[in-house]
Design an enzyme around this catalytic site. Structure first.
Site, mmCIF file in Angstrom:
data_model
loop_
_atom_site.group_PDB
_atom_site.id
_atom_site.type_symbol
_atom_site.label_atom_id
_atom_site.label_comp_id
_atom_site.label_asym_id
_atom_site.label_seq_id
_atom_site.Cartn_x
_atom_site.Cartn_y
_atom_site.Cartn_z
ATOM 1 N N SER A 1 0.488 -1.124 0.471
ATOM 2 C CA SER A 1 -0.347 -0.141 0.006
ATOM 3 C C SER A 1 1.057 1.199 -0.245
ATOM 4 O O SER A 1 1.773 1.719 -0.976
ATOM 5 C CB SER A 1 -0.714 0.148 1.212
ATOM 6 O OG SER A 1 -2.147 0.877 0.681
ATOM 7 N N LYS B 1 -0.878 -4.628 -3.069
ATOM 8 C CA LYS B 1 -1.890 -4.081 -2.917
ATOM 9 C C LYS B 1 -2.212 -2.536 -3.228
ATOM 10 O O LYS B 1 -1.761 -1.626 -2.015
ATOM 11 C CB LYS B 1 -2.233 -3.828 -0.759
ATOM 12 C CG LYS B 1 -3.887 -4.135 -0.306
ATOM 13 C CD LYS B 1 -4.006 -2.898 -0.248
ATOM 14 C CE LYS B 1 -5.472 -2.750 0.557
ATOM 15 N NZ LYS B 1 -5.934 -1.757 0.031
ATOM 16 N N ASP C 1 9.951 5.353 -10.593
ATOM 17 C CA ASP C 1 9.330 5.599 -11.858
ATOM 18 C C ASP C 1 10.822 7.040 -12.137
ATOM 19 O O ASP C 1 10.579 7.882 -12.776
ATOM 20 C CB ASP C 1 8.124 6.439 -11.581
ATOM 21 C CG ASP C 1 7.432 4.961 -12.238
ATOM 22 O OD1 ASP C 1 7.522 3.757 -12.566
ATOM 23 O OD2 ASP C 1 6.244 5.426 -12.521
#
Length: 437
Positions: A297, A322, A308
């Site tokens: 999460s 998740k 990224d």
């Protein structure tokens, strides 16, 4: 007469549900669609009235409606659920940061109750429970067709009492039984921070809670004053926490205005983009992120952003996956529904849900539980220290680091990466101190 009474009661329930759905942004539904919904609710009223009249045992409309709501939410996905008033109060109590239990985060995965992670320093951690263990039995109850609320109720209890948990560990292809003594679980944001060596700092962040960003600020300032030149941020076995606090942690390390994570759902009102707003980020601090299967999460939001943005090197194992967002909507009688409304997407538009984040450098061995004993093979570092007697604090510090690295291979690999980068940077510099290509 009985049927008329039930139709009246269900009409009230139907009206309430329509109002709730309207508040969630569904006011644009065509009238014909609403009429169809009323017809289907009329069908539910027929079934409810029949059960009330003919079931072998006496039932209450409240119990039946609660059961229907539970079934409706469970049919959506493993993370959506109906909460009775008592369960909703327990959920709110969880946010206080302490409760009686064994110290694990669980979810439903492949219709099985699955451990996201044991919380470090808790009875579950000490016993040796691991991420992705499937709970198949608690005491004498087999966990088939039972939901998360049932599991939570059975796992929690008075501190000092014991509970027996049977799990299926797929990696070892066997059932394991654990007898665990419950304790008061106190969740801390930052479990450990220290300066390791050569200006390399280490922070272990356990969960994203209300005070986490401020505590992180204080910790970073303290480490900087002690000579921090690079940072290893450890998010292993961090199950997440508050979305906005995970975003605030990420924005400490990326430039202002950079996209950290986006949320996308079927309802456009649930879409959102979170940009960095922190004015003095540590954007030039060399950074390595440690992750494993227990990173979920909020941890995956941070990991996906850093990967990224090429902001950090990710070391460890694939994260849990998740990547969905749930809202909790209180209902008029004190109950609530917890419902998935959107999913997380990394800055490049990749969904985290059920896939997780793959590390840049894979190191399979995570931090061992306290009950495990692993014999690390002799290393060059060990050979150097063999036969050298401790002569003072410096020798003792080196010996302590050696033991730490032997127990924690991903951490040792992260330190080696920083050392390699430092050596390579020095190699690029000429005698004049300038970088030469």
């Amino acid at each position: 007469m009985m049927k008329t009474i039930f139709r009246t009661a269900i009409a009230g329930v139907a009206l309430f549900l329509v109002l709730v759905l309207s508040n969630l942004g569904m006011t644009a539904i065509q009238q014909t669609k609403k009429n169809e919904t009323y017809k289907e609710l009329d069908l539910f009223a027929d079934a409810l009235a029949f059960v009330q009249t003919h079931y072998v045992e006496e039932t209450t409309s409240k119990d039946l409606i609660y059961g229907a709501l539970g079934g409706m939410m469970a049919s959506l996905d493993p993370h959506s659920q109906f909460l009775t008033p008592q369960e909703y109060e327990e959920l709110k109590a969880d946010t206080s940061g302490e409760f009686g239990g064994i110290g694990i985060e669980i979810t439903l995965k492949d219709h099985l109750i699955t451990i996201i992670t044991p919380v470090e320093g808790t009875p579950a951690w000490d016993a040796g429970l691991a991420p992705n263990d499937r709970i198949v039995k608690i005491e004498d109850t087999v966990m088939r067709n039972l939901d998360l609320n049932d599991a939570v109720k059975m796992l929690r209890g008075k501190p000092g009492t014991e509970v027996t948990v049977v799990v299926w560990r797929e990696k070892e292809n066997k059932l394991l039984t654990f007898k665990i003594k419950r304790a008061l679980i106190e969740i801390k944001d930052i479990k450990e921070s220290r300066l390791l060596e050569q200006g390399i700092a280490y922070i272990k962040l356990v969960e994203f809670r209300e005070d986490t960003p401020r505590e992180l600020d204080r910790t970073l300032a303290d480490l900087k004053a002690k000579g921090m030149e690079a940072l290893i941020l450890d998010l292993r076995n961090n199950p997440g926490g508050l979305l906005d606090k995970a975003v605030e942690v990420a924005e400490r390390f990326v430039p202002v205005g950079e996209l950290i994570v986006s949320l996308k759902g079927r309802d456009p009102s649930q879409n959102a983009s979170f940009l960095s707003r922190y004015r003095k980020p540590w954007k030039d601090l060399p950074l390595i992120l440690l992750v494993n299967a227990g990173s979920a999460s909020g941890s995956e939001i941070v990991a996906g952003c850093f990967q990224d943005r090429h902001r950090a090197i990710l070391v460890g194992e694939q994260t849990f996956g998740k990547g969905s967002v749930q809202i909790v909507l209180p209902l008029r009688d004190g109950s609530a529904i917890k419902m998935t409304t959107s999913r997380y997407y990394t800055p490049s538009g990749v969904s985290i849900h059920e896939t997780g984040i793959a590390p840049d450098v894979t190191v399979a061995l995570g931090v061992p539980a306290a009950s495990e004993e692993r014999q690390a093979p002799p290393s060059d570092l060990e050979n150097i220290f063999n036969g050298v007697e401790d002569r003072g604090p410096q020798d003792k510090a080196r010996a302590a680091l050696r033991q730490l690295y032997e127990k924690d291979e991903p951490l040792a690999r992260a330190v080696d990466i920083f050392k390699g980068i430092k050596i390579y940077s020095q190699m690029l510099k000429g005698p004049d101190g300038q970088v030469h290509e």
